[in-house]
Every structure is written in structure tokens, then in C-alpha cells.
Scaffold this active site. Structure first.
Site, short mmCIF file in Angstrom:
data_model
loop_
_atom_site.label_atom_id
_atom_site.label_comp_id
_atom_site.label_asym_id
_atom_site.label_seq_id
_atom_site.Cartn_x
_atom_site.Cartn_y
_atom_site.Cartn_z
N GLU A 1 -37.21 23.15 -26.67
CA GLU A 1 -37.41 21.93 -27.45
C GLU A 1 -37.96 20.79 -26.61
O GLU A 1 -38.84 20.05 -27.03
CB GLU A 1 -36.10 21.48 -28.12
CG GLU A 1 -35.56 22.44 -29.16
CD GLU A 1 -36.40 22.48 -30.45
OE1 GLU A 1 -37.37 21.72 -30.57
OE2 GLU A 1 -36.07 23.30 -31.32
N ARG B 1 -41.79 19.29 -27.30
CA ARG B 1 -41.85 17.90 -27.78
C ARG B 1 -42.24 16.95 -26.65
O ARG B 1 -43.23 16.22 -26.75
CB ARG B 1 -40.49 17.47 -28.37
CG ARG B 1 -40.17 18.23 -29.63
CD ARG B 1 -38.79 17.90 -30.17
NE ARG B 1 -38.33 18.99 -31.01
CZ ARG B 1 -37.92 18.86 -32.26
NH1 ARG B 1 -37.86 17.71 -32.83
NH2 ARG B 1 -37.52 19.93 -32.94
N ASP C 1 -41.57 33.43 -33.84
CA ASP C 1 -42.83 32.82 -34.30
C ASP C 1 -43.83 32.39 -33.21
O ASP C 1 -44.91 32.96 -33.06
CB ASP C 1 -42.53 31.64 -35.26
CG ASP C 1 -41.43 30.70 -34.79
OD1 ASP C 1 -40.98 30.83 -33.63
OD2 ASP C 1 -41.00 29.82 -35.57
N GLU D 1 -45.28 23.70 -41.25
CA GLU D 1 -46.09 24.92 -41.02
C GLU D 1 -47.06 25.23 -42.15
O GLU D 1 -48.22 25.61 -41.91
CB GLU D 1 -45.16 26.11 -40.76
CG GLU D 1 -44.52 26.12 -39.37
CD GLU D 1 -43.30 25.21 -39.22
OE1 GLU D 1 -42.92 24.53 -40.22
OE2 GLU D 1 -42.73 25.15 -38.11
N THR E 1 -47.23 23.91 -30.17
CA THR E 1 -46.51 24.25 -31.40
C THR E 1 -45.82 23.04 -32.03
O THR E 1 -45.28 23.12 -33.13
CB THR E 1 -45.52 25.41 -31.17
OG1 THR E 1 -45.14 25.95 -32.43
CG2 THR E 1 -44.30 24.96 -30.39
C1 DMJ Z 1 -41.25 22.46 -34.64
O1 DMJ Z 1 -40.39 21.93 -33.70
C2 DMJ Z 1 -42.20 23.43 -34.01
O2 DMJ Z 1 -43.28 23.61 -34.85
C3 DMJ Z 1 -41.58 24.77 -33.71
O3 DMJ Z 1 -42.50 25.71 -33.21
C4 DMJ Z 1 -40.95 25.34 -34.94
N1 DMJ Z 1 -40.17 24.42 -35.68
C5 DMJ Z 1 -40.46 23.04 -35.78
C6 DMJ Z 1 -41.04 22.59 -37.10
O4 DMJ Z 1 -40.63 23.30 -38.18
#
Ligand code: DMJ
Length: 457
Positions: free
Chosen positions: A121, A125, A249, A365, A448
Site C-alpha cells: 500500500e 500510493r 490482480d 477499476e 496500480t
Molecule cells: C487501489 O488501491 C489499487 O488500484 C489496487 O491495485 C487495488 N485496489 C485499490 C482500488 O480499488
């Protein structure tokens, strides 16, 4: 309101969509006005940002219903919301807000804190956002912060296999969380790789790449699938369930994007073999459309028919990998999932279309996938999808003081969290659907968390 008046207002685009399941429109939908919709997205973004500033400034996130702040790792605070939001502000042309957010980050952010953080995380981020800030502003203070954070995260990789522990203490380097998963092991290469390329210090790239390779080498030799839990001390799978949802994912996303950003041949192989296995064993096409379900990695046998809001990133990845036809079919299924209740659930059983996890977490997403598909096909149906998603979000999740999660998309019962990714991703991808020129798609690779990284080396 009379039907006639509603029709006139609808044509003018002035009727707020109701927070209900999809019904055939009483009047023809208003034509898409991209400029007006982009402005609306920007206004909603600002509304969420101002709510955060008012009730949670100096903290990580806002709880909009109770009007209280939320911190991930108290007593430490990283101010996750301005960090996640700042490049969206720049993309939206909100230069004053972006400058303010940058000052907040540079004045307050410190990683010399005695807290154990989740590597995944914090990487997607904070490290991702800092790298984008350095690449887009040239301000070396962002790179200093990124380097400091990268160094403090490196002890996580000191496991017997080289795959990272899930948690690391930023001050002491103590690690924890030996049972990890492909997403947490494999979603580091874009940020760590970029840090190496920019600084010329290879250890970041090498650590993240080794982790990715160690994980990929442990995919099942017969099916090519990965499981959903792995012990980083022994390398043994502790859960052999395979899918494209949370916990797996972005492992696939980063294999593909690592190839795109760095031209890394090993990443290309991991992607190529991975997508072949996923399409063979997890794709599930039938009269109800194309979905991706759950199978056991050892046998490839289907064990569940679950899809949800996290899986909805996959059309974007399929499209980026060049398989637009499959991406389009899967996005149609995602759209049906959204229309069921006017907002998508966290999970449903696509065989019965019964909701199995009714939460909506403000996730981006499905919107991200519409953006990629609009870019590739120019089909106006993805603009319509963008408007539908925006309408649903506003109608169901807007409160007087920010945007909230839902605990049940069927009843629209509200939760109490404005996740920082709402500002990093959900509003950014909505904006880009209506204003695609704000970003040069071919030049950037979104991590992501939707922080754009550029190949500057
Ligand atoms: C985000 O923090 C990122 O996209 C992560 O890869 C998956 N989940 C959340 C958003 O849903």
C-alpha cells in the site's frame, strides 16, 4: 415533476440520476458533452477534496459520515489523501490546489517513524506519487523522499526467498507478515524500477525483480497458474485458489507494465505465460457473457464463479496487452454487473447474478477499463459508460460532506470512508474518459494507484 418536464431537463442533462438499478430511460439520454462532463467530474473531485480539507486535514483520509479523520498507522500520519490526489489535480488543471498539496507533502512528510507499514500500500500510493511528482515537477525534494522511503522498505525483501514480507517497520526495518500473495509480492517493480532508473542505484530494481521472478517460478508447472497465498520464508503456497481478483490482480498488471515501461524481457515472459494460463483456466464464456472465475492452480478445475469490482481492472489490462475483443466482452459483463443495482457490488456469482459481497468501496477499476477501451476503440459506448458510472457514484455515494463507501449496494446503506484512491484513481479515470488529451496515453504508464510514470531514462 411531470414526465414532459423531466424529458426536457434530461435532454439538457440536468436530472441527477437516481440511485437505483438501471431502468430503460423515459426520455432519450442527453447527448454526451465531454467538456461539461469533465467539468462536472472536476467539481465533484473538488467537493471531495474540500470535504477532506475541512474535516480531516493533517490526516490520511476522511470518514465523511461521522466527519472524522482516519489514519492508517497511528500515531504516524502520512497525509495519504493529498499524496494520492496531487497528480489528479495537475491533470485536471487545478494548479493552485496542486501547489498547496505539494507544499503539504514537502512540509510534513517524514518516514522516520516507528511504525510497521504494509509494503504494497505504501509503495503504490506514496512511492508511486512521489516519483510522479519528481518526474513532473523536477523538484529534487520529491526524489529525496522517494529514495528515503525506498531504502526503508528494502529490508522487507530480506526473506529466505527474496519475496518481501508484507510489513516493515520504517525506522527499525523489522519485518512481519510472512504469508503474502502474488499482488503484494509482484506489485513493486514499477515504482522500485523507476527509482533505480532515475537514481542509477540498481538495488531497488533488483530486489523487486527478484521477488517477481521468485513468485513466477513458483507458478504451477502444469497449469501455469498462481495461487492466492504464499509463505515468503519457504516459498510454499498456502492457498492454491487462483483468480484475477484482490491479492493476485496487479501481479498480472505489473508483469505487463514492467515490459512496457522498462522493456524487460523476463517480465514479458511472465506476462505472456500468465495471460495464456488465465485465459485457458479462468476465462468463463457462456450465454451470460464472458467472465473470469476461480480455479485451483494445481488442477485448473473451476471452484467458483465469482467476479467483482476488483476484477473489473482486467479489461484494461487485456486491452493494454493487445486483446481488445476479449477486453470489450469482459467490460460488457462488468457493465451488466454495475447496472444490476445502479452501482457495482464488491462480488457477485456471475452464474446466478446473485450479489455475494454487497459492498461498494468507491473503486475505480471498471472506470479505468472504460478509459482504456475508449482510447483503443473510440466507441462512444464507453463515454456512455463513463457517464453512467459518474451518475451512479454521485447519486449513491455523495454525502453532504464528501463521498462514502456503501455497505450494501442493494439497499444503498452507507459506510463511512472516503478512500484516498477515490481522488487518485476514480475521479482521475472519469476525468480522462471525458478529457483524454489531459494525459499522453502512449508516454505514460499508470501504476496500480493511477500515478503516471514516464520513461525518462
Ligand atoms: C487501489 O488501491 C489499487 O488500484 C489496487 O491495485 C487495488 N485496489 C485499490 C482500488 O480499488
Amino acid at each position: 415533476m411531470t414526465r414532459r418536464l423531466r424529458g426536457i431537463l434530461a435532454l439538457a442533462g440536468l436530472v441527477a440520476a437516481a440511485c437505483v438499478a438501471h431502468r430503460p430511460p423515459a426520455a432519450p439520454a442527453a447527448p454526451i458533452d465531454r467538456t461539461a462532463l469533465a467539468a462536472r467530474v472536476r467539481d465533484e473531485f473538488l467537493f471531495a477534496w474540500h470535504a477532506y480539507q475541512r474535516f480531516a486535514s493533517g490526516h490520511d483520509e476522511l470518514n465523511p459520515v461521522s466527519r472524522t479523520p482516519h489514519d492508517w498507522y497511528p500515531p504516524a500520519v502520512f497525509e495519504m489523501t493529498p499524496i494520492d490526489a496531487v497528480d489528479t489535480m495537475a491533470i485536471m488543471g487545478l494548479t493552485t490546489e496542486a501547489a498547496e498539496a505539494r507544499t503539504t507533502i514537502l512540509d510534513h512528510l517524514s518516514f522516520d517513524v516507528d511504525v510497521s507499514v504494509q509494503v504494497f500500500e505504501v509503495n503504490i500510493r506514496i512511492l508511486g506519487a512521489l516519483l510522479t511528482q519528481y518526474q513532473t515537477t523536477g523538484d529534487a525534494r520529491f526524489l529525496d523522499l522517494a529514495q528515503d522511503l525506498g531504502r526503508r522498505l528494502l529490508p522487507a525483501f530480506r526473506s529466505p526467498t527474496g519475496m518481501p514480507y508484507r510489513f516493515v517497520n520504517l525506522r527499525t526495518g523489522a519485518t512481519g507478515g510472512p504469508v503474502s500473495n502474488p499482488a503484494e509480492v509482484g506489485t513493486l517493480i514499477l515504482e522500485f524500477g523507476t527509482l533505480s532508473k532515475i537514481t542509477g542505484q540498481p538495488e531497488f530494481y533488483d530486489a523487486a525483480k527478484r521477488a517477481l521472478l521468485e513468485l513466477a517460478h513458483r507458478r504451477d508447472p502444469a497449469t501455469g497458474l498462481v495461487g492466492s497465498a504464499i509463505d515468503v520464508r519457504t516459498g510454499a503456497w498456502t492457498d492454491t485458489s487462483s483468480h484475477i481478483g484482490g491479492g493476485i490482480d496487479s501481479y498480472y498488471e505489473y508483469a505487463l507494465k514492467c515490459q512496457r515501461l522498462f522493456g524487460d524481457a523476463d517480465c514479458a515472459t511472465i506476462w505472456r505465460d500468465g495471460i495464456a494460463a488465465v485465459n485457458r483456466y479462468l476465462a468463463d464464456a457462456g450465454p451470460g457473457g464472458l467472465w473470469y472465475g476461480v480455479a485451483d492452480m494445481r488442477t485448473g478445475r473451476r471452484t467458483a464463479t465469482i467476479y467483482g469490482s476488483l476484477q473489473a481492472f482486467f479489461p484494461a489490462v487485456l486491452a493494454l496487452g493487445g486483446d481488445v475483443p476479449r477486453a470489450e466482452r469482459l467490460q460488457d459483463s462488468g457493465d451488466r454487473m454495475w447496472q444490476l443495482n445502479g452501482v457495482e457490488p464488491e462480488e457477485l456469482d456471475y452464474r446466478t447474478m446473485r450479489v455475494t459481497d454487497a459492498r461498494y468501496e468507491l473503486r475505480p477499476e471498471i472506470i479505468e477499463s472504460a478509459y482504456y477501451l475508449l482510447h483503443d476503440t473510440h466507441d462512444p459506448k464507453y463515454l456512455e459508460m463513463g457517464r453512467t458510472f459518474l451518475d451512479g457514484l454521485v447519486a449513491c455515494c455523495r454525502t453532504d460532506t464528501g463521498y462514502t463507501t456503501l455497505t450494501d449496494v442493494r439497499t444503498k446503506a452507507k459506510g463511512d470512508r472516503q478512500h484516498s484512491f477515490l481522488l487518485a484513481e476514480t475521479f482521475k479515470y472519469l476525468y480522462l474518459i471525458f478529457q483524454p488529451d489531459a494525459v499522453d496515453f502512449d508516454r505514460v504508464t499508470f501504476n496500480t494507484e493511477a500515478h503516471p510514470l514516464t520513461r525518462t531514462w
